[in-house]
Design a protein around this motif. Structure first.
Motif, mmCIF file in Angstrom:
data_model
loop_
_atom_site.group_PDB
_atom_site.id
_atom_site.type_symbol
_atom_site.label_atom_id
_atom_site.label_comp_id
_atom_site.label_asym_id
_atom_site.label_seq_id
_atom_site.Cartn_x
_atom_site.Cartn_y
_atom_site.Cartn_z
ATOM 1 N N THR A 33 76.542 -32.961 -1.791
ATOM 2 C CA THR A 33 75.651 -32.860 -0.645
ATOM 3 C C THR A 33 76.010 -31.657 0.225
ATOM 4 O O THR A 33 77.148 -31.500 0.647
ATOM 5 N N HIS A 78 70.659 -29.685 1.333
ATOM 6 C CA HIS A 78 69.981 -30.988 1.339
ATOM 7 C C HIS A 78 69.429 -31.339 2.713
ATOM 8 O O HIS A 78 68.542 -32.195 2.819
ATOM 9 N N ASN A 106 60.506 -28.672 1.518
ATOM 10 C CA ASN A 106 60.817 -30.104 1.439
ATOM 11 C C ASN A 106 62.216 -30.476 1.925
ATOM 12 O O ASN A 106 62.628 -31.624 1.791
ATOM 13 N N ASP A 130 61.665 -33.047 11.014
ATOM 14 C CA ASP A 130 61.815 -34.438 10.606
ATOM 15 C C ASP A 130 62.476 -35.288 11.671
ATOM 16 O O ASP A 130 62.310 -36.500 11.684
ATOM 17 N N GLY A 151 67.585 -41.073 0.967
ATOM 18 C CA GLY A 151 66.783 -41.767 -0.026
ATOM 19 C C GLY A 151 67.657 -42.690 -0.850
ATOM 20 O O GLY A 151 68.857 -42.821 -0.602
ATOM 21 N N HIS A 157 66.118 -36.781 2.249
ATOM 22 C CA HIS A 157 64.803 -36.401 1.743
ATOM 23 C C HIS A 157 63.819 -36.457 2.903
ATOM 24 O O HIS A 157 64.106 -37.008 3.957
ATOM 25 N N ARG A 158 62.654 -35.911 2.699
ATOM 26 C CA ARG A 158 61.610 -35.931 3.727
ATOM 27 C C ARG A 158 60.753 -37.169 3.515
ATOM 28 O O ARG A 158 59.945 -37.222 2.600
#
Length: 169
Positions: A33, A78, A106, A130, A151, A157-158
Motif C-alpha cells: 500500500t 493507492h 480513480n 472523496d 475495499g 478505493h473510490r
C-alpha cells in the motif's frame, strides 16, 4: 481539588483514555500500500508520514501540486492526501487535473485544509474529492477516513457516490 484532579475524577483519568485507545484495533496496511502526501507544510507532511509509516503504509511526499501530480502519474499511489493551499498550482487545480487524467482519476483523494467552510467542501465534492479533513487532525481521524475508503481487498478505493459529478470532471 485542582483543575487536573477534577478532570481526572470526572473522566476517569489518563489510564482510561490510554486503555481505550489500546483496545481499538489498529488498521494495518497491506505490504504494497502506497500513499502520497501533497502539502507545503513540513510539519503536516512529517506528522502524516509518521502516522502512516507506523502502520506499515509506504509514503511519498511532494511540497507542491506540480511535483505531486508527477509522482501520482508515475507511481499511481493507492490514496492521496492533498492540501488545498499550495504554492503555485492550488489543491483545487491539482484535484481537477488528477480527476481528468486516466492514470489518476480513480485514486481516492482526501483533501486537507485549515479552513472548514461548507462552500469549500461542496466545491471539493463537485470536483471529485472523496473526503475532507480539517487541520489540525489526529491519528483517529486520519485512520477513520482511510478505513471508510478501504475495499474488501483492504486497499483504498473510490466508493460509488463519494463524489458528485463524475462525468463533468
Amino acid at each position: 481539588m485542582s483543575g487536573v484532579g477534577l478532570f481526572k475524577r470526572l473522566f476517569g483519568g489518563e489510564d482510561r483514555v490510554i486503555g481505550e485507545r489500546r483496545i481499538r484495533p489498529r488498521q494495518h496496511a497491506r505490504p504494497d500500500t502506497r500513499f502520497l502526501i501533497i502539502d507545503d507544510s513540513t510539519t503536516i507532511v512529517t506528522v502524516l508520514r509518521r502516522m502512516l509509516q507506523q502502520n506499515g503504509f509506504a509514503t511519498r511526499e511532494a511540497y507542491d501540486a506540480e511535483r505531486g501530480i508527477e509522482i501520482a502519474e508515475a507511481e499511481v499511489p493507492h490514496l492521496i492526501f492533498l492540501d488545498i493551499v499550495l504554492p503555485g498550482m492550488s489543491g483545487f487545480e491539482a484535484l481537477r487535473h488528477l480527476r481528468r487524467s486516466p492514470v489518476t482519476r480513480n485514486i481516492p483523494i482526501i483533501m486537507i485544509s485549515g479552513n472548514e467552510q461548507a462552500t469549500e467542501q461542496f466545491y471539493l465534492q463537485r470536483i471529485g474529492a472523496d473526503d475532507f479533513m480539517k487541520k489540525p487532525f489526529n491519528r483517529d481521524e486520519v485512520f477513520s477516513r482511510i478505513s471508510r475508503l478501504l475495499g474488501p481487498d483492504l486497499l483504498p478505493h473510490r466508493p460509488e457516490g463519494s463524489y458528485i459529478l463524475r462525468a463533468a470532471v
